[in-house]
Design a protein around this motif. Structure first.
Motif, PDB file in Angstrom:
ATOM      1  N   ILE A  96       0.966  -1.195  -0.146  1.00  0.00           N
ATOM      2  CA  ILE A  96      -0.630   0.112   0.173  1.00  0.00           C
ATOM      3  C   ILE A  96       1.087   0.794   0.418  1.00  0.00           C
ATOM      4  CG2 ILE A  96      -1.793   1.285   1.078  1.00  0.00           C
ATOM      5  CD1 ILE A  96      -2.642  -1.332   2.825  1.00  0.00           C
ATOM      6  N   LEU A  97       1.653   1.151   0.575  1.00  0.00           N
ATOM      7  CA  LEU A  97       3.206   2.268   1.209  1.00  0.00           C
ATOM      8  C   LEU A  97       3.560   2.527  -0.115  1.00  0.00           C
ATOM      9  CD1 LEU A  97       3.399   2.121   4.611  1.00  0.00           C
ATOM     10  CD2 LEU A  97       1.508   2.804   3.172  1.00  0.00           C
ATOM     11  N   TYR A  98       3.753   1.857  -1.086  1.00  0.00           N
ATOM     12  CA  TYR A  98       4.915   1.978  -2.144  1.00  0.00           C
ATOM     13  C   TYR A  98       4.449   3.043  -2.938  1.00  0.00           C
ATOM     14  CZ  TYR A  98       7.364   1.124  -6.588  1.00  0.00           C
ATOM     15  OH  TYR A  98       8.130   1.379  -7.933  1.00  0.00           O
ATOM     16  N   ASN A  99       3.252   3.297  -3.767  1.00  0.00           N
ATOM     17  CA  ASN A  99       2.913   4.667  -3.708  1.00  0.00           C
ATOM     18  C   ASN A  99       2.353   5.617  -2.643  1.00  0.00           C
ATOM     19  OD1 ASN A  99       4.354   4.401  -6.280  1.00  0.00           O
ATOM     20  ND2 ASN A  99       2.592   2.672  -6.790  1.00  0.00           N
ATOM     21  N   GLY A 100       3.063   6.201  -2.156  1.00  0.00           N
ATOM     22  CA  GLY A 100       2.252   6.545  -0.880  1.00  0.00           C
ATOM     23  C   GLY A 100       2.048   8.579  -1.066  1.00  0.00           C
ATOM     24  N   ASP A 106      -6.512   8.379   7.388  1.00  0.00           N
ATOM     25  CA  ASP A 106      -7.660   8.477   7.107  1.00  0.00           C
ATOM     26  C   ASP A 106      -7.917   7.850   5.776  1.00  0.00           C
ATOM     27  OD1 ASP A 106      -7.938  10.440   5.898  1.00  0.00           O
ATOM     28  OD2 ASP A 106      -9.547  11.082   6.933  1.00  0.00           O
ATOM     29  N   THR A 107      -6.789   7.131   5.736  1.00  0.00           N
ATOM     30  CA  THR A 107      -6.513   6.439   4.493  1.00  0.00           C
ATOM     31  C   THR A 107      -7.315   4.503   4.721  1.00  0.00           C
ATOM     32  OG1 THR A 107      -4.512   7.540   3.217  1.00  0.00           O
ATOM     33  CG2 THR A 107      -4.959   5.079   2.691  1.00  0.00           C
ATOM     34  N   PRO A 118      -9.214   0.813   8.104  1.00  0.00           N
ATOM     35  CA  PRO A 118      -8.109   1.717   8.545  1.00  0.00           C
ATOM     36  C   PRO A 118      -7.142   1.308   7.797  1.00  0.00           C
ATOM     37  CG  PRO A 118     -10.384   2.144  10.077  1.00  0.00           C
ATOM     38  CD  PRO A 118     -10.072   0.991   9.659  1.00  0.00           C
ATOM     39  N   ALA A 119      -6.477   2.314   7.362  1.00  0.00           N
ATOM     40  CA  ALA A 119      -4.839   0.576   6.746  1.00  0.00           C
ATOM     41  C   ALA A 119      -4.043   1.523   7.594  1.00  0.00           C
ATOM     42  CB  ALA A 119      -3.724   2.061   5.167  1.00  0.00           C
ATOM     43  N   ILE A 120      -3.981   2.443   9.062  1.00  0.00           N
ATOM     44  CA  ILE A 120      -2.948   2.543   9.524  1.00  0.00           C
ATOM     45  C   ILE A 120      -3.157   1.831  11.061  1.00  0.00           C
ATOM     46  CG2 ILE A 120      -3.633   4.634  10.825  1.00  0.00           C
ATOM     47  CD1 ILE A 120      -1.146   6.099  10.397  1.00  0.00           C
ATOM     48  N   LYS A 121      -4.592   1.599  11.082  1.00  0.00           N
ATOM     49  CA  LYS A 121      -4.867   0.410  12.230  1.00  0.00           C
ATOM     50  C   LYS A 121      -4.434  -0.507  11.495  1.00  0.00           C
ATOM     51  CE  LYS A 121      -8.645  -1.518  14.868  1.00  0.00           C
ATOM     52  NZ  LYS A 121     -10.179  -1.342  15.306  1.00  0.00           N
ATOM     53  N   TYR A 574       2.667  15.140   7.917  1.00  0.00           N
ATOM     54  CA  TYR A 574       2.401  14.775   6.373  1.00  0.00           C
ATOM     55  C   TYR A 574       1.322  13.726   5.526  1.00  0.00           C
ATOM     56  CZ  TYR A 574       7.921  14.488   6.305  1.00  0.00           C
ATOM     57  OH  TYR A 574       8.848  15.192   5.970  1.00  0.00           O
ATOM     58  N   LEU A 575       1.246  13.341   6.479  1.00  0.00           N
ATOM     59  CA  LEU A 575      -0.603  13.460   6.622  1.00  0.00           C
ATOM     60  C   LEU A 575      -1.929  13.713   6.883  1.00  0.00           C
ATOM     61  CD1 LEU A 575       1.016   9.713   8.426  1.00  0.00           C
ATOM     62  CD2 LEU A 575       1.039  10.211   5.736  1.00  0.00           C
ATOM     63  N   GLU A 576      -2.656  15.198   6.997  1.00  0.00           N
ATOM     64  CA  GLU A 576      -3.580  15.585   6.597  1.00  0.00           C
ATOM     65  C   GLU A 576      -4.414  14.805   5.949  1.00  0.00           C
ATOM     66  OE1 GLU A 576      -2.287  19.602   5.534  1.00  0.00           O
ATOM     67  OE2 GLU A 576      -2.181  19.909   7.967  1.00  0.00           O
TER      68      GLU A 576
END
Length: 576
Positions: A96-100, A106-107, A118-121, A574-576
């Motif tokens: 998922i993070l390769y093209n971040g 909240d992605t 939630p990806a971050i979870k 970075y993650l707004e």
């Protein structure tokens, strides 16, 4: 040097994850005295494993249930019982993070049940599981170990952008790791650190000439499950490393071989039939792919025997319903598969050349990319390729590299799949081992400046004092391809535009161009916002000197008040 008694690293891989740790006093005597766990229970009673699959399972109420082999087993049971629809199962989610570029706090990512999660979870719970597993393992070696006793290191591909790295840091902090106790290690660099300490007999090439003598230049090819990550180093005085070319690579890891096999299955039975198998018999498809994952490791250029793969009865039944003939009959009618594929009971016997063909596209892509690197003038003098990562253990990839670059020494450590993990522990003890790195992007700040004669009309406006100004200008700090010493600081003075402002907000951009003029040009991307806390009083007379810190594995920032010369709070968002 870490001031914690323990350094622990988590190698968060696309296909497998694991951890390792060492004590500070042991590192002083023997840097290679690094402990890995063998307490991951492999599937189907296959014993203990140093790593566990990167897969995670959440219950219907979105609570963490299990990770690794346990998650695989539970999800397999849910599939067989037809109860999986309400559960959230994720595997190989690191990509998922390769093209971040579009990553936000909240992605969300879609689970196999079609529901967003939630990806971050996903990442924070995975990290928390590995941290807790490691702490329980260390209890047997040291009484009363706490998180605060450990300096933690997380591995990430060097080709990831700053936003993806920050996403991992944020997830780790959500998992309970304090920011000041956490470092990010770049995977190919970490592997290089590990190999630097290895005795000659632990390398595949036992030449007496060391790869790590002063002046030596070498390419690190870190082939993992998801990505191939490449850095190029030169050894300088004191054993430090200088990066010669910006980190590069692509999504050409071992999972692309699996993808080639899946495409082959589609060509055999048709896309709709395979989709039905995935929808109605997920456990059977998982078993096919798991068996292929194991069997592909045995494929070598010298392979001269057929490889046996079990084909579940469900696939035969679905094929019969969809096509009106048996799967065996359909395959037997294919002239291009004559002698390459035969059935015996519920087994499919695959001819060696066909098994090898699944590696062809991946190996060709990697070889082609490395070949393009050797054509660059700044990489002249390279004579060594250091192969690390789990996919580097594949005889097919090793053979492709060795035969394509006969003029190079190709060096592979005995534990290529653990080189990143163990090297990350070494990095935690010696974070300053790299002297300089090469910037992957041009970094700059969005500014308003005085107008120039060639500025576009739509960027111009008049200030109240009559001056012509230009908006959306790109103020360059670092240029793509520029060599930067670690912890190099570059900054400017900033003034708040309003007396009411409590924070300065500075927009930070990257560009793939060397000298962009404006932040909306092609190749420019908003990386994030720098927030700087301002003094409570002083109106507009609260100037702050803001410095970006380059050359590390992560971008840093610090701010100093002009009046008081005190450091004030500054951080990236970075993650707004």
């Amino acid at each position: 040097m870490s001031n914690k008694p323990i350094v622990a690293a988590i190698d968060f891989g696309t296909t497998y994850s694991g951890y390792a740790f060492s004590f500070g006093h042991d590192f002083q005597v023997d840097p290679l005295k690094i402990s890995c766990t063998n307490y991951f229970n492999a599937r189907s009673g296959a014993g203990m494993s140093l790593k566990t699959p990167t897969c995670i399972l959440f219950s219907p109420d979105e609570r963490f249930h299990s990770f690794g082999y346990e998650a695989e087993e539970k999800y397999s049971d849910l599939l067989m019982d037809g109860e999986y629809q309400a559960w959230y199962y994720f595997r190989r989610f690191k990509m998922i993070l390769y093209n971040g570029q579009d990553l936000k706090r909240d992605t969300k990512w879609q689970a196999p049940n079609g529901k967003p999660f939630p990806a971050i979870k996903i990442f924070s719970c995975a990290i928390e599981y590995l941290v807790n597993h490691m702490l329980s393992t260390m209890e047997g070696k040291m009484v009363g170990v706490k998180r605060e006793d450990v300096h933690w290191v997380l591995t990430v591909p060097a080709i990831w952008d700053d936003k993806a790295k920050n996403f991992m840091r944020t997830a780790a902090e959500m998992a309970g790791i304090k920011g000041e106790n956490l470092s990010i290690a770049l995977e190919p660099e970490a592997a290089s650190f590990y190999c630097k300490y290895l005795p000659v007999e632990k390398l595949s090439d036992k030449s007496e000439i060391s790869c790590f003598e002063t002046g030596k230049r070498y390419l690190v090819l870190d082939a993992g499950g998801g990505t191939v990550d490449i850095t190029v180093h030169e050894v300088i005085q004191g054993g430090h490393l200088r990066e010669l070319f910006k980190a590069n690579g692509g999504p050409w890891g071992g999972t692309t071989v699996d993808e080639a096999f899946i495409e082959f299955l589609k060509s055999l039975c048709g896309q709709e039939t395979l989709a039905r198998l995935e929808r109605d018999f997920k456990d059977d498809l998982m078993d096919i792919l798991s068996e292929f994952e194991v069997k592909k490791r045995t494929v070598s250029p010298e392979l001269d025997q057929k490889v046996t793969l079990k084909i579940p009865i469900s696939l035969h039944e679905i094929f019969q319903e969809d096509h009106g003939q048996t799967f065996r009959e359909a395959v037997a009618e294919r002239p291009d598969l004559q002698g390459k594929l035969v059935f015996a009971g519920d087994k499919m016997r695959v001819e060696p050349s066909l098994m090898k063909s699944f590696f062809q596209k991946t190996c060709d892509t990697i070889v082609g990319h490395v070949m393009s690197l050797f054509a660059k003038p700044e990489l002249s003098g390279l004579s060594i390729i250091l192969m690390v990562g789990g996919f580097s253990e594949s005889p097919m990839l090793r053979h492709a590299i060795q035969t394509s670059f006969p003029q190079m020494r190709v060096v592979v450590p005995n534990e290529a799949g653990l080189a990143v993990l163990k090297g990350a522990v070494i990095f935690g003890h010696q974070p300053k081992i790299v002297y300089s790195r090469v910037s992957k992007y041009t970094y700059g700040i969005k500014v308003i400046r005085e107008a120039k004669s060639d500025d576009p009309q739509d960027k111009l406006y008049i200030e109240s004092d009559g001056r012509w100004m230009c908006k959306d200008a790109f103020s360059k700090h670092v240029e793509i391809g520029q060599e930067i010493e670690v912890d190099s600081k570059m900054g400017e003075m900033y003034t708040p535009i309003s007396e009411e402002h409590k924070y300065l907000e500075i927009a930070l951009y990257t560009s793939t161009k060397k000298t962009p003029k404006f932040i909306d040009e092609e190749g420019c991307t908003l990386l994030g916002t720098i927030h700087v806390k301002l003094a409570k009083s002083g109106g507009r007379d609260r100037e702050v000197f803001v410095q970006l810190i380059f050359g590390g594995t992560e971008l840093g920032v610090e701010a100093i008040e002009k009046k008081t010369r005190k450091v004030t709070q500054a951080f990236f968002n970075y993650l707004e």
